[in-house]
Every structure is written in C-alpha cells, then in structure tokens.
Design an enzyme around this catalytic site. Structure first.
Site, PDB file in Angstrom:
ATOM      1  N   GLY A  57       0.832  -1.337  -0.061  1.00  0.00           N
ATOM      2  CA  GLY A  57       0.030   0.033   0.215  1.00  0.00           C
ATOM      3  C   GLY A  57       0.811   1.221   0.015  1.00  0.00           C
ATOM      4  N   HIS A  58       2.088   1.073  -0.047  1.00  0.00           N
ATOM      5  CA  HIS A  58       3.007   2.307  -0.017  1.00  0.00           C
ATOM      6  C   HIS A  58       4.223   2.240  -0.848  1.00  0.00           C
ATOM      7  CE1 HIS A  58       5.497   5.310   2.134  1.00  0.00           C
ATOM      8  NE2 HIS A  58       4.290   5.960   2.584  1.00  0.00           N
ATOM      9  N   PHE A  59       4.087   2.720  -2.037  1.00  0.00           N
ATOM     10  CA  PHE A  59       2.888   2.763  -2.861  1.00  0.00           C
ATOM     11  C   PHE A  59       2.939   1.698  -3.945  1.00  0.00           C
ATOM     12  CE2 PHE A  59       4.488   6.671  -1.071  1.00  0.00           C
ATOM     13  CZ  PHE A  59       3.470   7.254  -0.617  1.00  0.00           C
ATOM     14  N   VAL A  64       7.770   2.561  -1.707  1.00  0.00           N
ATOM     15  CA  VAL A  64       8.987   3.377  -1.054  1.00  0.00           C
ATOM     16  C   VAL A  64       8.668   2.850   0.471  1.00  0.00           C
ATOM     17  CG1 VAL A  64       9.513   5.628  -0.218  1.00  0.00           C
ATOM     18  CG2 VAL A  64       8.964   5.420  -2.539  1.00  0.00           C
TER      19      VAL A  64
END
Length: 155
Positions: A57-59, A64
């Site tokens: 989810g990041h990203f 990252v």
C-alpha cells in the site's frame, strides 16, 4: 572502522537481537549487527525486500519504505546499543521505550532491494534517558537522520 577494531565480544546475531528487542515480524526492522562499541556506537543492517508487507500500500506503483519505519529501524538500532551496553546490569527483564524523535530528516527514498545501514551513536545518558544520534544509509547516500531518546524500564 571495522567490527574487529570496535569490539572484542561477539557481535549479536539475529537470535541475540530477538532476545533483546521485543519486536517480531513484521515490526522487527534490524537483521544483524555489524559493528558495536560499548556505550558508543552500533551499526546494524536492515535488508529491504519487495516482500515487506507495507509495500502493498505504500505505494503499489512506486514502492517506498515509509519514513516512520525508517525511524523505527533507527530506534531499534539505538535500543540494541543500549541493551548490549548494559546487558549485565539489565538482565533479561527490561524493555526500551521510545521517548522522543527530534530533528528527523529524510534525504532519499528507500526502495525494495536497498540495504539500510543503521548507525546509532550514544550522546549521553542522563536520569535514565538515553540520547542518541542515528542515521540510515543506503550505500554512501544518507537516507535519514534523527536525534532519538529512549528509556529502559522493567518489563
């Protein structure tokens, strides 16, 4: 400095790290210690892989490592420095708590495939408060830095 010039004791392996830090997957963010000098400095390694759960989810399109987790990995290196420096006095029934992070700066993104070199330097201990300068490096590039304060309490 290399490990042999910094310490005459065996460097902590992952089992020793897990004995000293209460964190477990997915929050254990230090894989090994490569240098240690009692009450001075510790250098740890975090291997960053695409399998880290936060990358989903990041990203998704440009993974990252979240800055807060870079700070957490530096704080864990500080915790290992405190525990290894005072292991005889503390025994095994203590936990280190993060008290403050000041002057946090992020200089470059940390991506899958990077190896974070976590450098923790003890500045002073005063009234039970451990004060550190911490840095996270990827190769020769500074990724993040911060002043970190912790306290050690009975578990």
């Amino acid at each position: 400095m290399n490990a042999s010039t910094e310490t005459s004791i065996a460097l902590p392996d992952i089992n020793d790290i897990m004995r000293n830090l209460p964190h477990r997957y997915p929050m254990l963010l230090i894989d090994r210690v490569v240098a240690f000098s009692k009450r001075e400095r510790l250098v740890g390694i975090k291997n960053v892989t695409i399998n880290e759960p936060y990358f989903a989810g990041h990203f998704p399109q440009k993974p990252v490592m979240p800055g807060v987790l870079i700070l957490e990995s530096m704080a864990q290196a500080c915790g290992m420095l405190a525990f290894k420096s005072e292991q005889e006095e503390l025994g095994g029934n203590h936990i280190i708590y993060l008290v403050a992070i000041d002057k946090a700066r992020f200089k470059r993104p940390v991506e899958p495939g990077d190896q974070l070199r976590l450098e923790a330097s003890l500045k002073r201990v005063m009234r039970g408060l451990w004060m550190f300068q911490a840095q996270a490096w990827v190769g020769d590039a500074l990724a993040a830095e911060a002043e970190i304060r912790c306290t050690v309490k009975e578990a």
